[in-house]
Motif scaffolding. Structure first.
Motif, mmCIF file in Angstrom:
data_model
loop_
_atom_site.group_PDB
_atom_site.id
_atom_site.type_symbol
_atom_site.label_atom_id
_atom_site.label_comp_id
_atom_site.label_asym_id
_atom_site.label_seq_id
_atom_site.Cartn_x
_atom_site.Cartn_y
_atom_site.Cartn_z
ATOM 1 N N HIS A 163 4.939 -4.784 -49.266
ATOM 2 C CA HIS A 163 3.974 -5.465 -50.126
ATOM 3 C C HIS A 163 2.943 -4.426 -50.554
ATOM 4 N N GLN A 164 2.539 -4.470 -51.842
ATOM 5 C CA GLN A 164 1.618 -3.451 -52.353
ATOM 6 C C GLN A 164 0.375 -3.313 -51.477
ATOM 7 N N ASP A 165 -0.164 -4.464 -50.998
ATOM 8 C CA ASP A 165 -1.401 -4.399 -50.199
ATOM 9 C C ASP A 165 -1.182 -3.645 -48.892
ATOM 10 N N ASP A 166 0.040 -3.780 -48.331
ATOM 11 C CA ASP A 166 0.275 -3.148 -47.028
ATOM 12 C C ASP A 166 0.411 -1.635 -47.145
ATOM 13 N N LEU A 167 0.805 -1.171 -48.313
ATOM 14 C CA LEU A 167 0.986 0.278 -48.472
ATOM 15 C C LEU A 167 -0.346 1.005 -48.271
ATOM 16 N N LEU A 168 -1.460 0.258 -48.450
ATOM 17 C CA LEU A 168 -2.769 0.902 -48.354
ATOM 18 C C LEU A 168 -3.030 1.449 -46.952
ATOM 19 N N ILE A 169 -2.385 0.845 -45.921
ATOM 20 C CA ILE A 169 -2.693 1.317 -44.568
ATOM 21 C C ILE A 169 -1.838 2.515 -44.203
ATOM 22 N N LEU A 170 -0.905 2.862 -45.069
ATOM 23 C CA LEU A 170 -0.033 3.997 -44.753
ATOM 24 C C LEU A 170 -0.653 5.271 -45.302
#
Length: 2034
Positions: free
Chosen positions: A723-730
C-alpha cells in the motif's frame, strides 16, 4: 498552558503537573519565551536576567529532551545577546563542567547533551565576544567526543558547527583539531553522525584554507569513504560538502601574504575532475581492497559511492554556476563521457555496471545542462554534444572500414565507445525534448548537421547505441512535430535501401518504431498514408526473413516491431490493416499440435532462435493491438486472435525440453517468449483462454519456483503490491526524490541491473511519463513480474480443488529450499499470492474452502516474519486483502487474535514489526473498525511497542500502524484521543533527532488524529483547546526537527489544522517556514510546502503574500538564495521556482497556487502582476528581444517613451528572471489573459481610458488595465513572434483577448478614433510571421482567428491600413484554393482541414461583419465610408469563398450523419477531409461550421436565390479539385440541374444543418454557434423564395417551430431567445404569404363562380380544429406562451389558481424581458391571418387572453404619462388583432364580435377593484386600450348599450382626475374618438362628454394656468372642441362656435397685461389668438353674430390684437409663438369690416 505564557517560568504551576504535562509545559514556556525576548526591551530583560538564567540552567540539569534542549540553548543565547554578558562565562564554565562529568549513566546523558547544545548556541550567537574561552571549550568537547556514543557525537558535531559559525576566522587555532575529529565522524557507523560531520566540515571549509588546498586529496578520499554504506541523507550532505570544496578549490583566490601564496598552488579544473573521476571509477578503495574485491568476483566500486560521487558532480557544477558551465562545457562533457569510455574498462566490464554508470553520467548531464543553462546556452550545449557524436562516429567508422575481417570482428573499440554514444544521444534527446520548438535554430544550422549525426549512428554495430539514437529521434519528433514526417520518410527510405545490412535493419526499425511512438504526442499527426507504407514494409521484412540466414533474426524482429509500433496509431489507422495483421499472426504459429511436434523434431539451435524471436514479436504486436485499439476488439476479431493461442501455450510447455536440447543460446529468447505470452494473457479476458488454465498454471508455478533464479529483486516486484502509505516506513529510496533516477539502482542490490532500453526494444514506442528514456528491466526480472500478475488472474478463475493443489505446491517449494534460494522463492510466491488476493478483491471473488484459507494464511504469515521489510509490507497488504476477500467477522477476529498472540510472545524486531503492521492494515478494506473492545486491545499493544526505545524500527512500525488504526476507527477513536496525543508529544519530546523515521511515524499519527478530530478543533471548551494546543505543540516540535521529511510532516499537519481551525494557526510563522523550505533539496518537503501554500492562498492570498515579503525583508540568512522574495514577492519566487522545477506534480501545484493568488489579488496589485509577466516574457534569452523592440519603437512614435525599457533591459545583468524556459513564458502569457478576465469583473474604469485617467488623477494609487495597454500589446507581440510554437499560440490568444476587450474604447484626445488604432502596426507585425510557409497549421489557424477579429473589430477605419491584415487572409485563401493535393504533407490530413476551415471561418466572420455594417449604414444612410469598402474587399473573393463555404457545409453535413449511414458517405472523403481522417476532422468542422453557415446564408440571400450562374449545373459548387459536389449526383451521370434544384439543395443544406444542430443541443454547444445558426436562419428567411418554400411545406415550418421552442426552453440567454422569436416571426410571415397567395389564385381561378364555393384556406379549414403536432399556429402559440409565462408567471391560469382576473400588482419587466414579451406579442397578433375564419375563432380567445394579460400585468404608471414598452406592444398587437380581416369575414363575424365584446369587458373589469383591493393599474393604458377597441373594431362590438355606457363612464371619471397627465391623455383619446367617421360610434360619446369638456375649459378662465402641463391640458381641450365643431351637423355648428369663442377670447391679454404675464399665460394668449384667427375666417357669420351680441368680447379681442401688434414691434419675431403679421392684418380688416 496559558500559565506558561510568562517571562519567568511559573514553577508553582509546573511542579503540580505530571511528567508528560511538565515536559509539555516547559517546552511551551520556552517557545513563548523565544518570541517574548525578541519583543522585550533590553532593560526589562536585564532586570529578570539573573532569575531567568538560573531557571534555564536548572532545566539544563533536569534531563531535557532533544527539542527542549535546542530551544533552551537558543533562549540562553538570546538572553545574553540582549542583556548583560558578564555572567556568560559562568554559564560556559557550568556547561563545560557538565560535559566533563564522569557520570555515564543513561539518565545523565540528556543533561550532557543539553550542555553541548548550549555551548554551540552561545558561541553561534555571541561569537567573538567569547573569543578567549573557545580553545578550552573546543578542547573539552573534543575530549568528551572520544568516549561519547552516537547521539553525543551527533550533537558535538552540530555544536562545533555552530561554534565555528559564530567565531569565523577567530577559530583558526582549533581548525586542525576539529578537522581531525570530524574526519573520524565522517565515516561513523551512525548515518546521522556522518551527516552532522559533513555539516561541520562544510562550516569549517569557509575559513580553513587547507581543506581545499593542501589537504584536498585526503578530503576527497574521505568523502568517498563516507559514501560507502551511506543512506540518502548522508549522500546529500557529503556530496554538498565535496562539491562545495572542489568548487572552492577552483574559484578561490589564495590569501594575500606572499609567503602563503607560494605554498598554495592553484588547482586546475582538470585535476579536480580527475579527483572526482577517480571516485566514480575506483571508489574509496586502495589497491589492496580492490584486488580483494575482484577475487571475490564483485564489482570494484560499490554503487552507493558511485551515486554519491554523481551527486557531488552536480553540486560542484551548480556551485560554479551556469555561466561557468557555459564557458567550460566542452571540457566537462568530454570528461563525463570518458567515464564510460574504453579508457576505464572496469566501469563498464559487465552490462549491469555499464547501465548503472550510464545512468549516473546521464543524471549529471541532465541536472547540470537541464537545470543551470538557459535556452540559448542549451542550444550551444546541444551543438557541442553533436560534435562529440561526430567524433565518436568517426572512430567507429575507422574500425569498421578496416579491411581485415578478423580484426574487424574481434575489435573491442566499437563496443568500447558505445556507452559514450548512448549517454551523448540520450542527453541530446532530452535537451531537444525540453527545448521544444525553440530548438528549431539547431536544425536550420547546416554546419552542425544534427539530424545527420544522429541518423549516421543508427546502423552502429552496438544494439544499445542504435536504440539510443532511435530514442533521440523520438525526442526530436516530439519537440519539433514538423520534423516527424520527414524523419519517418528518411528512416523508411534507409530501411528499404539497406535491407541487406543487419545493423541497419534493426537500427532503422528501432527508429521508425520510436517515431511512431512520438505520433501520439504530436496533435498534428502524420499523413494517413504512412501506415500503409509501414505495413507493407513490415510484411516484406517478415516474408524475406527466411531468404538470408544472416538477416533472418533481424528482419523478423524488425517486421514485428514495426507492426507493434503501428498499433499505437490507434483504431483509425489500424482498422485498414487489421486483416493483414491477423493473417500474419495466424501464420506465425503452427496450425495444430502435430505441426508443433514435427517442427520440434526438425529445427536446430539457430532456427529456434529466429522462431522464438518471431513469435515473441508477434505476441508483442498483438499485445500492442489489444492495448491501443480496444475499439476494434469485436467478438469476431477476438475469435481470430484466439486461434493460435493454444499452440502458443503448448510451445510454452515445451520450452524447457527445447532448452535442454539446444543449450544456452536459447535461454534469453525463451525467457522473452514467456514474458511476451504472459503479458498478452494478462490483457486478454481470462475466459478467452479458459481451456489452457491448467497448463498455464503449471508453467507459472515452475517459473516462480525455478531452481536457477539466484537474484532476489524485491524492489522491482513488491512496491506495486504494497500500500502506498506503508512504503513510507521503508527505505526513503522508495519515496520520490530528485535523485530517484540514480538512487533506484541502490534499491536493486549490486547484482541486479537497472532498467535500460536494450533489455526490451519493444518498449521504445510505449508511453512513458516525462521526458526520460523507457527503462524496462532485464527479462529475467520482468518475466517474474508478469508471471506473478498472471498467476493472480488465472488462480482466481480455476476450480477450488486445483487452486488448493497449486497453493500447497507453492508452500512446499518454500519449505524445501534453503538460504538465499528460499528467500527468492518466498518473494516470488508471496508476490503471486498478493496479486491473487488483489485480483479476487477487485473482481468481488470469494475464498470459501477452509483449506485454501489455511494455506494462504500460512504463506502470508511466513512472509510477515521475513527479514526483508518490503516483503513484510507486502504481506501486511495481503493480510488486509485476505480479510476483505473472506469478508467474515469471525475470520477477521481470528486474524487479529493471531497478531495479538504473536506480538505478546515475540521479542525479535522482525516479528514485532511485521505483525504490528498487519494489525494496523487488517481493517483497511473492511470499512473501518466497529468493535471498541478490539480497538482497545490494538491500542494497548501498539502503545507498548511504540515506547520500546531499544528498537527505533519497532517504534516506527508500531506508530505507523497506530496511524492506520486511527484512520480505520474514525469517531470510535474519540475516547482515546487524549492518551494518544500525550504519547505522541512524549515521544516527540524524547526520541533522539537521529531517529528521523520514528518522528515521521509520529507525524503521521498526529496527522491522522487531526483529520479524525476535524472541524471539532474549532471548539472553545477546555478539553478541545487542550487538544488543539497539544497538536500545535507537536507541529512545533516537528518543525524544529533537522530531518526534512519530518518537517514535511509538520507542514502537512499544520495544513490540516489550518483547514479545520484556521483562526488558531499562526499564519505568519507558518508562511515563514514555508518560504524557508521553498527550495529545499528534498522533493517531498517542497511538495508539502506547495500543497500547503496552495491551500492557504485559496482563502487568504493577500495575507500570505504580505507575510512572505515582511519575512524576506526581516530575515538575513534564513531564506535560500534561489527564492528572491524580497525583490519579486512570493509570486515572483514561485515563478522562478516553476522555471527551475522538473517534478510535474510540483509544477502543477505552483501553477494552481499562482492562479489562486492572481484571482484574488491581480486587480489590486495590477502593476506588480503585469510587471512580473512582462519580465518573464521580455527575459526570453532568445533572439526575439531585438526585433521586437525595433518594431514596437518605430510603430509607436510618440508613445515610444516606455518602449525604451525593453532595450535597456536586455543589456542589464540584474534581470529578475534569467532566461526563463518557454513553458514558463507560456504560463506568463496565460496569466496576462487571466488578469484581463479578472479586470473584466472589476471596476469598469479598467476598460474606459477617460474614466481611468480621471480616477488616477484623483488618487495616484489607483491603477487600471487600460493604462497598461501598451504593455499588454507588447507582451502579446513578444509572445506571438517567439520561436516556441506554444508561446506563439499563447501570444496570439492574448492578442485576441486584448482586441476583443479594447476594440470599442474611444481615444479621448482624438474624437472619432479608438485607443487601439495606434497599435495597428504592432498587430500587423505580430500576425505576419504566422502566415509564412513553414508555420504549423495550428498557429496559422489561430492567427486567422486574430485577423478576422481585428478586421471585424472596426478599429482601423482606413482601407489602406486594413489591407495589410486583409492581405494575409487573401494569401491563405490562395493557398487553400490549391486543394487537398497542394497542402503540406508534413502533418496528418486533418491538420490541413483545420487550417482550411480556420481560413474559411475567418473570412466568414469578416463577411458577416461587413454585411451587418452595410445594413446599418443603409439605415442611417450616411455617405459610404470604409465599411462599404470592407464589403468591397470581401466582394472580390466572394465568388470563390461562397463555393468553398458551401463545400465545407456539405462536408459538415455528411460528417454529422449518424453512424448507421456511414456506408453512404463518399469513399474518397469530402472537399476538405479524407475518408480515413474523418474522425479527427469532425472536431475542426465542429469548431467552425456555425460562422460559415451564417456567411453562406447571407451570401445566398444577397444573391436572393435569383441569379443562376451560367455553369451552375456543373460541378463547380465545391472546388474544381474535389470529386464531391452538391450539384452532382453521386452517380456518374453529369445531369445539369435547373437553378430551382440548385437553390432547393442549398436551401435544404442550410436548413438541415441548422435544424440538426438546434434540435439536439449538446451542453458544450457554444453561444457563438447557436447565435450564428439562428442568424443564418433569419438571413435565409429574409428573402421571398425560401419563405415560399417554408410556407408551402407546413410540416417543415412546424418542425422548425418545435426546434426553436426547445432552444428557448433550454437556453436562458435573452439574445438567443430574441433571435429565435425573430425566426418564428419570419416563419409566420411565410405562412401568411402562402395563404394570401392561395386565396388570390383561387379567386382568379374561380373568376365569376359563386363566392360561397371557394374552399377555405388557412389553418382550421372548415372545422376550426387545430391538431397539436400538425398545426403551425398551435406550435407558435405553445412557443409564445412559453416566453410570456416565463416572463410573467401570472399569465398562467394554473399557477394563479383561477382562470378569472387575479389581483396582482403590475410589474415593470427588465429591458430584455420587455423585448421578449413585445416580440412574442407581435407574433401573436399575426396568427389570425394564417387561419381560416373557423380556425381564427379557435385561436382568438387565447390570443386575446394573453395580449390583455400582458397589458394588465405590466400597466405600471410611469412619469409623464408614458406607456411601458410591453403595454405599447400589447396595444399595438390588439390593434392588429381587432383590425384583422377575419373580424369582418362572413363565417367568423358573429363569433369574433362576441369574443371581442368579452375582451372589452375584461379590460373594463380591470378597473373595478376586485375584492375591494385597489389595483395600481395605469388608467392611461386601459383608456388607450378601450379607445383602440372603439376605433379598430366593427361598430356592433362597442355600440351595445351596456358596454358603451361603461366606456363613457371611464372617460368621465378620468376627466375628473386630478392627475394632469391623465387629463391630457384623455383629451387626446377623445379627440380621436370624436373624429371617428361612423356617427353610431362617435355620437354617444360626444353627447355624453362634450358638456363636461366645455365646463372644464370654462373653469380655466377662473384659475389661470401656472405651468406648462396645465397649459397643455387647455390646448388639448380646445383641440377637442374644435374637432366637435368640424364633425357637428350644420345646424348645431353655430352654437358650438358660439361656445368656443368666449372661452378663447377669455384667455387674451391686453397690452398692459401682456408685459407682466407669466410665460404660461403668455403662451396661452398666443395659442388663443392663433386659433381665433383660424376660426374667424372659417365661420365668419357666427363670428360676426357673437361679436355684435357681446361688445365686451369684441373690445377684449381688439385690445389683445393691438397689444400683440405692439409687442411684435418691440420684440424680434424670433419668439416661437409670435403670429405672422400678414395674418394679423387680414383679420384686422375683417374686424373692421364688422
Amino acid at each position: 498552558m496559558e500559565l506558561s505564557h510568562s517571562l519567568l517560568l511559573n514553577e508553582e504551576a509546573c511542579n503540580q503537573l505530571g511528567d508528560v504535562q511538565k515536559a509539555e509545559f516547559i517546552f511551551e514556556w520556552l517557545r513563548y519565551l523565544e518570541k517574548l525576548l525578541l519583543a522585550t526591551s533590553r532593560n526589562d530583560v536585564r532586570e529578570k536576567q539573573k532569575t531567568l538564567v538560573e531557571q534555564l540552567l536548572s532545566l539544563l540539569n533536569s534531563s531535557p529532551g532533544p527539542p527542549t534542549r535546542k530551544l533552551l540553548a537558543k533562549n540562553l543565547a538570546i538572553i545574553y545577546s540582549i542583556g548583560d554578558t558578564f555572567s556568560v562565562y559562568e554559564t560556559i564554565d557550568k556547561c563545560n563542567d557538565l560535559i566533563r562529568s564522569k557520570d555515564d549513566s543513561p539518565s545523565y546523558l540528556p543533561t550532557k547533551l543539553a550542555a553541548v547544545v548550549c555551548l554551540g548556541s552561545l558561541y553561534k550567537k555571541l561569537g567573538r565576544i567569547l573569543g578567549n574561552t573557545f580553545a578550552d571549550t573546543v578542547g573539552n568537547i573534543l575530549k568528551a567526543m572520544k568516549s561519547a556514543e552516537s547521539q553525543g557525537r551527533y550533537e558535538i558535531m552540530l555544536s562545533l558547527q555552530n561554534i565555528l559559525n559564530g567565531l569565523g576566522a577567530a577559530a583558526t587555532p582549533c581548525h586542525r583539531d576539529v578537522y581531525k575529529a570530524a574526519r573520524s565522524c565522517l565515516t561513523d557507523r551512525s548515518m546521522a553522525v556522518r551527516c552532522a560531520a559533513a555539516k561541520c566540515l562544510l562550516e569549517l571549509q569557509n575559513e580553513a584554507i587547507f581543506m581545499w588546498s593542501t589537504d584536498l586529496d585526503s578530503v576527497t578520499t574521505l568523502c568517498f569513504k563516507s559514501f560507502e554504506g551511506s543512506n540518502y541523507d548522508v549522500r546529500i550532505a557529503v556530496s554538498k560538502l565535496l562539491g562545495t570544496i572542489l568548487a572552492k578549490a577552483i574559484i578561490s583566490k589564495p590569501p594575500g601574504s606572499a609567503a602563503s601564496r607560494q605554498s598554495i598552488r592553484r588547482i586546475s579544473l582538470e585535476e579536480v575532475l580527475e579527483l572526482l573521476g577517480t571516485g566514480f571509477l575506483r571508489g574509496s578503495s586502495g589497491f589492496l581492497r580492490a584486488s580483494g574485491d575482484m577475487l571475490k568476483g564483485t564489482s570494484s566500486v560499490s554503487r552507493d559511492v558511485r551515486v554519491g560521487v554523481t551527486q557531488a558532480y552536480v553540486v560542484f557544477i551548480s556551485t560554479l554556476g551556469g555561466v561557468w558551465l557555459e564557458k567550460n562545457f566542452a571540457v566537462f562533457l568530454s570528461h563525463l563521457l570518458s567515464l564510460v569510455s574504453q579508457l576505464h574498462p572496469k566501469a563498464t566490464q559487465t552490462q549491469v555496471d555499464a547501465v548503472c554508470c550510464r545512468r549516473c553520467v546521464s543524471f549529471i548531464l541532465r541536472a547540470t545542462i537541464g537545470g543551470l543553462l538557459g535556452e540559448k546556452a542549451q542550444i550551444a550545449a546541444a551543438k557541442e554534444i553533436c560534435q562529440a557524436i561526430w567524433k565518436l562516429k568517426k572512430v567507429a567508422d575507422a574500425v569498421l572500414s578496416d579491411g581485415n575481417l578478423e580484426t574487424r570482428l574481434s575489435s573491442t573499440d566499437v563496443a568500447a565507445n558505445q556507452h559514450m554514444l548512448v549517454c551523448a544521444l540520450q542527453e541530446l534527446g532530452n535537451l531537444i525534448y525540453n527545448l521544444g520548438t525553440t530548438a528549431a535554430p539547431l536544425f536550420q544550422d547546416s554546419c552542425t548537421g544534427l539530424l545527420d549525426s544522429v541518423i549516421s549512428v543508427i546502423p552502429h554495430p552496438s544494439n544499445c547505441v542504435r536504440l539510443a539514437a532511435a530514442w533521440c529521434l523520438h525526442c526530436i519528433a516530439v519537440a519539433l512535430p514538423s520534423y516527424l514526417t520527414p524523419l519517418l520518410d528518411r528512416c523508411l527510405e534507409r530501411l528499404t535501401v539497406l535491407k541487406s545490412s543487419p545493423e541497419a535493419v534493426t537500427g532503422f526499425s528501432f527508429a521508425v518504431a520510436a517515431l511512431l511512438g512520438a505520433v501520439k504526442h504530436c496533435p498534428l499527426g502524420i499523413p494517413h498514408g504512412k501506415g500503409k507504407i509501414i505495413m507493407t514494409l513490415a510484411e516484406d521484412l517478415l516474408c524475406s526473413a527466411a531468404q538470408n540466414s544472416r538477416l533472418s533474426a533481424q528482419r523478423t524482429q524488425a517486421g514485428w516491431l514495426l507492426i507493434a509500433a503501428l498499433m499505437t496509431l490507434g483504431p483509425a489507422v489500424v482498422t485498414h490493416h487489421l486483416a493483414r495483421v491477423l493473417l500474419l499472426w495466424k501464420c506465425v504459429f503452427p496450425a495444430s499440435p502435430k505441426d508443433l511436434e514435427t517442427e520440434r523434431n526438425r529445427g536446430d539451435s539457430f532456427t529456434w532462435q529466429v522462431t522464438l524471436e518471431g513469435r515473441a514479436g508477434a505476441l508483442s504486436a498483438i499485445k500492442s493491438f489489444v492495448s491501443h485499439c480496444g475499439d476494434l476488439l469485436t467478438g469476431e476479431v477476438i475469435q481470430h486472435l484466439l486461434l493460435p493461442l493454444p499452440c502458443a501455450v503448448d510451445l510454452l510447455t515445451q520450452l524447457s525440453s527445447i532448452l535442454k536440447t539446444y543449450g544456452s543460446p536459447l535461454k534469453t529468447p525463451s525467457i522473452v517468449y514467456r514474458q511476451r505470452l504472459y503479458e498478452l494473457l494478462i490483457l486478454l479476458p481470462p475466459e478467452t483462454y479458459q481451456g489452457n488454465f491448467c497448463t498455464i498454471l503449471k508453467e507459472l508455478t515452475a517459473d516462480l519456483t525455478a531452481p536457477d533464479i539466484q537474484v532476489a529483486a524485491s524492489s522491482c516486484l513488491l512496491p506495486p503490491l504494497c500500500h502506498q502509505d506503508d512504503l513510507l516506513i521503508l527505505s526513503p529510496l522508495l519515496q520520490e526524490t530528485d535523485h530517484k533516477f540514480i538512487e533506484e539502482q541502490l534499491l536493486l542490490g549490486n547484482g541486479v541491473a537497472c532498467g535500460s532500453l536494450e533489455y526490451d526494444p519493444y518498449s521504445i514506442y510505449e508511453d512513458i511519463e516525462g521526458d526520460s528514456v523507457p527503462k524496462p528491466l532485464p527479462p529475467t526480472l520482468s518475466v517474474i513480474s508478469s508471471a506473478s500478475k498472471l498467476f493472480g488472474v488465472v488462480c482466481a478463475h480455476v476450480e477450488d480443488a486445483q487452486r488448493l493443489l497449486i497453493l500447497e505446491q507453492l508452500l512446499n517449494s518454500i519449505k524445501h529450499t534453503k538460504g538465499v534460494r528460499q528467500q527468492v522463492v518466498q518473494l516470488h510466491v508471496v508476490s503471486s499470492i498478493s496479486n491473487f488476493l488483489k485480483y479476487l478483491a477487485g473482481s468481488k471473488g470469494s475464498l470459501s474452502p477452509e483449506e485454501i484459507r489455511r494455506v494462504v494464511l500460512t504463506l502470508v504469515m511466513g512472509a510477515l516474519e521475513s527479514t526483508n521489510p518490503l516483503l513484510r509490507c507486502t504481506a501486511a497488504e495481503a493480510w488486509a486483502r485476505l480479510a476483505q476477500v473472506v469478508d467474515d467477522g469471525v475470520f477477521t477476529a481470528g486474524l487479529a487474535q493471531v497478531s495479538f498472540e504473536k506480538l505478546k510472545s515475540a521479542r525479535d524486531v522482525v516479528t514485532r514489526t511485521g505483525y504490528s503492521l498487519a494489525l494496523g492494515s487488517l481493517y483497511r478494506y473492511l470499512g473501518g473498525i466497529s468493535s471498541s473492545q478490539h480497538l482497545n486491545s490494538c491500542i494497548g499493544i501498539l502503545y507498548t511497542l511504540s515506547q520500546d526505545s531499544t528498537s527505533p524500527d519497532v517504534q516506527t512500525w508500531a506508530l505507523h500502524s497506530l496511524s492506520l488504526i486511527i484512520d480505520s476507527a474514525g469517531a470510535l477513536y474519540y475516547v482515546h484521543v487524549e492518551p494518544t496525543l500525550s504519547l505522541i508529544i512524549l515521544l516527540l519530546l524524547n526520541v533522539p533527532p537521529t531517529h528521523a523515521e520514528v518522528h515521521q511515524s509520529l507525524g503521521r499519527c498526529l496527522n491522522a488524529l487531526i483529520t479524525m478530530l476535524g472541524p471539532e478543533l474549532q471548539g472553545n471548551n477546555t478539553s478541545v483547546s487542550m487538544l488543539r494546543t497539544s497538536c500545535l505543540l507537536g507541529c512545533a516540535v516537528m518543525q524544529d526537527n533537522p530531518g526534512c521529511l519530518v518537517q514535511a510532516q509538520a507542514i502537512s499537519c499544520l495544513q490540516q489544522l489550518h483547514m479545520f481551525a484556521p483562526r488558531h494557526v499562526n499564519l505568519s510563522s507558518l508562511v515563514n517556514s514555508l518560504c524557508v523550505n521553498l527550495c529545499s533539496p528534498y522533493l517531498l518537503l517542497r511538495r508539502a510546502v506547495l500543497a500547503c501554500l496552495r491551500q492557504l492562498v485559496q482563502r487568504e492570498a493577500a495575507e500570505v503574500s504580505e507575510h512572505a515579503v515582511v519575512l524576506a525583508k526581516d530575515s538575513r540568512e534564513e531564506l535560500t538564495p534561489d527564492a528572491n522574495i524580497k525583490e519579486m514577492g512570493l509570486e515572483g519566487a514561485l515563478l522562478t521556482l516553476l522555471d527551475k522545477e522538473t517534478d510535474q506534480r510540483l509544477c502543477q501545484d505552483i501553477k494552481e497556487t499562482l492562479n489562486h493568488m492572481l484571482t484574488s489579488m491581480a486587480v489590486e496589485k495590477l502593476s506588480f502582476w503585469l510587471k512580473l509577466c512582462k519580465d518573464v516574457l521580455a527575459a526570453s534569452a532568445d533572439f526575439t528581444g531585438v526585433t521586437c523592440v525595433d518594431a514596437v519603437q518605430e510603430e509607436e512614435g510618440d508613445r515610444g517613451d516606455d518602449a525604451s525599457v525593453l532595450t535597456t533591459r536586455s543589456n542589464e545583468k540584474s534581470h529578475p528572471f534569467t532566461n526563463p524556459r518557454w513553458a514558463t513564458r507560456v504560463f506568463a502569457a496565460e496569466c496576462v489573459c487571466r488578469i484581463i478576465k479578472q479586470c473584466e469583473n472589476a471596476n469598469r474604469a479598467h476598460f474606459d481610458i477617460a474614466l481611468a485617467q480621471e480616477m488616477k488623477k484623483r488618487d495616484s494609487r489607483n491603477d487600471f488595465l487600460v493604462l497598461h495597454l501598451a504593455d499588454l500589446i507588447r507582451m502579446a507581440f513578444m509572445a506571438a513572434t517567439d520561436h516556441s510554437d506554444q508561446l506563439r499560440l499563447s501570444g496570439l490568444e492574448t492578442l485576441l483577448v486584448v482586441i476583443r476587450q479594447f476594440a470599442a474604447i474611444p481615444e479621448p484626445e482624438f474624437p472619432g478614433h479608438v485607443i487601439l488604432e495606434q497599435y495597428q502596426a504592432n498587430v500587423g507585425a505580430a500576425l505576419r510571421p504566422a502566415f509564412t510557409s513553414d508555420t504549423p497549421p495550428d498557429v496559422t489557424a489561430k492567427a486567422c482567428q486574430v485577423c478576422s477579429a481585428w478586421i471585424a473589430s472596426g478599429v482601423v477605419s482606413d482601407l489602406n491600413d486594413l489591407r495589410r491584415v486583409h492581405q494575409l487572409l487573401v494569401s491563405s485563401l490562395t493557398k487553400i484554393q490549391a486543394g487537398k493535393e497542394a497542402l503540406s504533407h508534413l502533418y496528418n490530413e486533418s491538420a490541413s482541414t483545420m487550417e482550411i476551415l480556420a481560413v474559411l471561418k475567418a473570412w466568414a466572420e469578416v463577411y458577416i461583419i461587413a454585411v451587418q455594417r452595410h445594413k446599418n449604414h443603409k439605415q442611417i444612410s450616411k455617405p459610404t465610408t470604409c465599411l462599404e469598402g470592407l464589403l468591397e474587399l470581401v466582394y472580390t473573393d466572394l465568388g470563390t469563398l461562397s463555393k468553398l463555404w458551401l463545400a465545407a457545409l456539405q462536408d459538415f453535413a455528411l460528417l454529422t450523419l449518424p453512424s448507421e449511414f456511414a456506408s453512404q458517405l463518399p469513399d474518397e472523403g469530402g472537399a476538405f477531409y479524407t475518408a480515413e481522417t474523418s474522425e479527427n476532422a469532425k472536431l475542426h468542422y465542429h469548431n467552425s461550421w456555425a460562422l460559415i453557415l451564417h456567411a453562406a446564408a447571407l451570401w445566398l440571400t444577397g444573391t436572393g436565390f435569383a441569379v443562376a450562374e451560367p455553369d451552375e449545373g456543373t460541378a463547380n459548387l465545391s472546388r474544381p479539385v474535389t470529386p464531391t459536389s452538391m450539384c452532382q449526383d453521386s452517380s456518374s451521370k453529369a445531369t445539369v440541374k435547373s437553378p430551382e434544384d440548385v437553390y432547393t439543395d442549398r436551401f435544404h443544406l442550410i436548413l438541415g444543418i441548422s435544424v440538426e444542430f438546434l434540435c439536439s443541443l449538446r451542453s458544450d454547444a457554444t453561444m457563438e454557434s447557436i447565435t450564428a445558426c439562428l442568424h443564418a436562419l433569419q438571413a435565409l428567411l429574409d428573402v421571398p423564395w425560401p419563405r415560399s418554400k417554408i410556407g408551402s411545406d407546413q410540416d417543415l415550418g412546424i418542425e422548425l417551430l418545435n426546434v426553436l421552442h426547445r432552444v428557448i426552453l433550454t437556453r436562458e440567454s435573452p439574445s438567443i431567445q430574441l433571435a429565435s422569436l425573430e425566426v418564428v416571426r419570419q416563419i409566420i410571415c411565410a405562412a401568411q404569404e402562402h395563404v394570401k397567395e392561395k386565396r388570390r389564385s383561387a379567386e382568379v381561378d374561380d373568376g365569376a363562380a359563386e363566392k360561397e364555393t371557394l374552399p377555405e384556406f388557412g389553418e382550421g379549414k372548415d372545422t376550426g380544429g387545430l391538431v397539436p403536432g400538425k398545426s403551425l399556429v398551435f406550435a407558435t402559440l405553445e412557443l409564445c406562451v412559453c416566453i410570456l409565462v416565463r416572463q410573467l408567471p401570472e399569465l398562467n391560469p394554473e399557477l394563479t389558481g383561477s382562470s378569472g382576473v387575479k389581483v396582482t400588482k403590475p410589474q415593470l419587466l427588465s429591458e430584455d424581458g420587455s423585448r421578449l414579451v413585445s416580440a412574442a406579442l407581435v407574433i401573436l397578433s399575426e396568427l389570425p391571418t394564417v387561419c381560416s375564419p373557423e380556425g381564427s375563432i379557435s385561436v382568438l380567445p387565447t390570443i386575446l387572453y394573453l395580449t390583455i394579460g400582458v397589458l394588465r400585468e405590466t400597466a405600471v404608471k410611469l412619469p409623464g404619462g408614458q406607456l411601458s414598452s410591453t403595454v405599447a406592444a400589447s396595444l399595438q398587437a390588439l390593434k392588429g388583432i381587432l383590425s384583422s380581416p377575419m373580424a369582418r369575414a362572413e363565417k367568423s363575424h358573429t363569433a369574433w364580435t362576441d369574443l371581442l365584446r368579452s375582451a372589452l369587458t375584461t379590460i373594463l373589469d380591470c378597473w373595478d377593484p376586485v375584492d375591494g383591493a385597489h389595483q395600481e393599474l395605469d388608467e392611461v393604458s386601459l383608456l388607450t386600450a378601450i379607445t383602440v377597441f372603439i376605433l379598430s373594431t366593427t361598430p356592433e362590438v362597442t355600440t351595445i348599450p351596456c358596454l358603451q355606457k361603461r366606456c363613457i363612464e371611464k372617460f368621465k371619471a378620468t376627466l375628473e382626475t386630478k392627475d394632469p397627465m391623465v387629463q391630457i391623455k384623455t383629451y387626446q383619446l377623445l379627440h380621436s374618438i370624436f373624429q371617428y367617421p361612423n356617427p353610431t360610434v362617435s355620437y354617444p360619446y360626444i353627447y355624453s362628454l362634450a358638456s363636461s369638456v366645455v365646463e372644464k375649459l370654462q373653469e380655466i378662465d377662473k384659475r389661470k394656468p401656472e405651468d406648462t402641463t396645465e397649459l397643455q391640458i387647455f390646448q388639448e381641450g380646445i383641440k377637442v372642441l374644435e374637432t366637435l365643431v368640424t364633425v357637428a351637423e350644420e345646424q348645431y355648428r353655430s352654437q358650438l362656435v358660439a361656445c368656443l369663442l368666449p372661452i378663447l377670447i377669455s384667455f387674451l391679454l391686453d397690452e398692459n397685461a401682456l408685459g407682466s404675464a407669466t410665460s404660461a399665460m403668455r403662451n396661452l394668449h398666443d395659442f388663443a389668438l392663433q386659433n381665433l384667427m383660424q376660426i374667424g375666417p372659417q365661420y365668419s357669420s357666427v363670428f360676426k353674430n357673437v361679436m355684435t351680441s357681446t361688445p365686451s368680447l369684441k373690445a377684449r379681442l381688439e385690445a389683445a390684437i393691438k397689444g400683440n401688434h405692439e409687442s411684435v414691434k418691440v420684440k424680434l419675431p424670433s419668439s416661437k409663438h409670435t403670429v405672422n403679421p400678414g395674418k394679423n392684418s387680414s383679420i384686422q380688416l375683417k374686424t373692421n369690416f364688422l
